[in-house]
Design an enzyme around this catalytic site. Sequence first.
Site, PDB file in Angstrom:
ATOM      1  N   SER A  32       7.460 -30.150 -50.405  1.00 55.71           N
ATOM      2  CA  SER A  32       7.979 -31.514 -50.483  1.00 55.71           C
ATOM      3  C   SER A  32       7.149 -32.364 -51.431  1.00 55.71           C
ATOM      4  O   SER A  32       5.939 -32.231 -51.503  1.00 55.71           O
ATOM      5  CB  SER A  32       7.987 -32.170 -49.100  1.00 55.71           C
ATOM      6  OG  SER A  32       8.522 -33.475 -49.188  1.00 55.71           O
ATOM      7  N   LYS A  86      10.363 -28.152 -42.744  1.00 56.80           N
ATOM      8  CA  LYS A  86      10.777 -28.851 -43.967  1.00 56.80           C
ATOM      9  C   LYS A  86      12.169 -29.465 -43.792  1.00 56.80           C
ATOM     10  O   LYS A  86      12.442 -30.579 -44.260  1.00 56.80           O
ATOM     11  CB  LYS A  86      10.786 -27.871 -45.143  1.00 56.80           C
ATOM     12  CG  LYS A  86      11.345 -28.447 -46.462  1.00 56.80           C
ATOM     13  CD  LYS A  86      10.615 -29.698 -46.904  1.00 56.80           C
ATOM     14  CE  LYS A  86      10.845 -30.034 -48.365  1.00 56.80           C
ATOM     15  NZ  LYS A  86      12.231 -30.227 -48.753  1.00 56.80           N
ATOM     16  N   HIS A 120      11.770 -32.538 -41.784  1.00 59.29           N
ATOM     17  CA  HIS A 120      11.199 -33.538 -42.701  1.00 59.29           C
ATOM     18  C   HIS A 120      12.309 -34.218 -43.495  1.00 59.29           C
ATOM     19  O   HIS A 120      12.354 -35.445 -43.611  1.00 59.29           O
ATOM     20  CB  HIS A 120      10.205 -32.867 -43.655  1.00 59.29           C
ATOM     21  CG  HIS A 120       9.851 -33.682 -44.864  1.00 59.29           C
ATOM     22  ND1 HIS A 120      10.689 -33.808 -45.952  1.00 59.29           N
ATOM     23  CD2 HIS A 120       8.746 -34.420 -45.153  1.00 59.29           C
ATOM     24  CE1 HIS A 120      10.129 -34.584 -46.855  1.00 59.29           C
ATOM     25  NE2 HIS A 120       8.950 -34.967 -46.399  1.00 59.29           N
ATOM     26  N   ASN A 121      13.213 -33.423 -44.050  1.00 59.07           N
ATOM     27  CA  ASN A 121      14.296 -33.988 -44.864  1.00 59.07           C
ATOM     28  C   ASN A 121      15.246 -34.833 -44.024  1.00 59.07           C
ATOM     29  O   ASN A 121      15.742 -35.861 -44.487  1.00 59.07           O
ATOM     30  CB  ASN A 121      15.058 -32.872 -45.573  1.00 59.07           C
ATOM     31  CG  ASN A 121      14.278 -32.291 -46.741  1.00 59.07           C
ATOM     32  OD1 ASN A 121      13.069 -32.453 -46.833  1.00 59.07           O
ATOM     33  ND2 ASN A 121      14.957 -31.611 -47.632  1.00 59.07           N
ATOM     34  N   GLU A 157      13.611 -38.048 -43.478  1.00 67.51           N
ATOM     35  CA  GLU A 157      13.722 -38.770 -44.758  1.00 67.51           C
ATOM     36  C   GLU A 157      15.073 -39.477 -44.872  1.00 67.51           C
ATOM     37  O   GLU A 157      15.140 -40.637 -45.284  1.00 67.51           O
ATOM     38  CB  GLU A 157      13.534 -37.771 -45.902  1.00 67.51           C
ATOM     39  CG  GLU A 157      13.680 -38.323 -47.301  1.00 67.51           C
ATOM     40  CD  GLU A 157      13.624 -37.209 -48.334  1.00 67.51           C
ATOM     41  OE1 GLU A 157      14.514 -37.171 -49.204  1.00 67.51           O
ATOM     42  OE2 GLU A 157      12.698 -36.371 -48.270  1.00 67.51           O
TER      43      GLU A 157
END
Length: 483
Positions: free
Chosen positions: A130, A185, A188-189, A192
């Site tokens: 990232s 990940k 995480h996205n 986001e």
Amino acid sequence: MQTKARIAIVGLAVMGENLALNIVDKGFPIAVYNRSSAAVDRFITGRAKEKVVIPCYTVAELTAALERPRKIMLMIKAGAPVDQFIEQLLPYLEPGDIIIDGGNSSYHDTIRRVNYLEAKGIHFIGTGVSGGEEGALNGPSLMPGGTVAAWPALEPIFTAIAAKAPDGQPCCAWMGRGGAGHFVKMVHNGIEYGDMQLICEIYHLMQDVLGMSVDAMHEAFRGWNKGELESYLVEITANIMKFKDEDASPLLEKILDTAGQKGTGKWTVQAALDEGEPLSLIAESVFARFISAQKDLRLEAAKILTIPKTVSREDEQLLVSLEQALYCAKIISYAQGFSLLRSASENHGWQLDYAAVAKIWRGGCIIRSAFLDDIAGAYQAEPELASMLFAPYFANKLKSGQAHLRRTVVLATEHGIPVPCLSAGLSYFDSLRSVRLPANLLQAQRDYFGAHTYERVDKPRGEFFHTNWTGASGNTTSSNYSS
């Protein structure tokens, strides 16, 4: 004798090229390969000129250029291209060699690839990367997972090239077996997506309710970035609002209001559905992008679905409420994300370290913020925290700030401003703290039309009942429900 490369990068698009430069600049000789030879030549004679980079034009050359165990990192399009290149590599690999997938791959694919390659003696790591092109070059946040035995050989390189948090710690840590790295990940996205939509909803309220100019909004976000909301996304929001077009007017106001996506937010929501986790705020952020893309439909609806006129007004106290509402909703969003991580970790046996996850997101990545130190601290104090909202720090923040969130949602509703994520966050908070929800009626309805049974408050949990509601439906039941 020619130097052997410590690691190889396959794929010299922007991320692969920048990651290769990051690696070689940290002192690790590297080999590079791209399906287009021209891309290799351009890199070697351009940005990599006079660096210890070995150009390779065939898979045989690539594998021969590497020290053992071979470490080959794929920075190529996710999906079938990864499987296809793995098959090209296999004839040239030996037991103990390592393949790393640094793309935005589905964690399901990573689990499958780990199992497939481990059966052949080959190690496989799926790692989240990232930070975009800048992060790849200057230090990304790295989230590796897969074959545990591969990590010691890769750790020195990954920790060297990773971003460094303010305390100097590398933003990289081992996540766990199988698809753990790519799952982290993905979450995480998803977080986001939620962060970005929350900021957009606050911007909408500033503009249409408070009647603030873009310059005034810039000053507000710039100020917020010095406090609890300090983060990369708040920082760039302030910068975007400051940016002027060629005619000296704000460029932001000339950008069409239709948002795109690459799918990882949708994957996060799908994973939450699979895990039975109420990821409502992040789900609404995905749906918000969907409806933004329906521009023509919205233009038609605006002519038909009208609301009473309201008057916008500047109000410093309302601006304080917007700041606190954004912070409270952000807490709730991250709590949902970490609950999803917890559920998946338990179901897959990953044993995720939630404090470590928060720490590696403090630098390099898109959601980096000072707030992540507080999350890390909460999980360090209580690693098995059932919900992030139960940590004293966050519980107290919500106690003091929830009135602002409620005021903001009411204000938006009165003015007809859509705030799907702010309101979803508040609804989740109120649902979570409710001792009794109306699901007893829902379960009675299910039993009425489908004989799905129900539990009783005056009987032990796990004991199921069915009622012949009409006197004609009989006593046969469908199945017990999953709570």
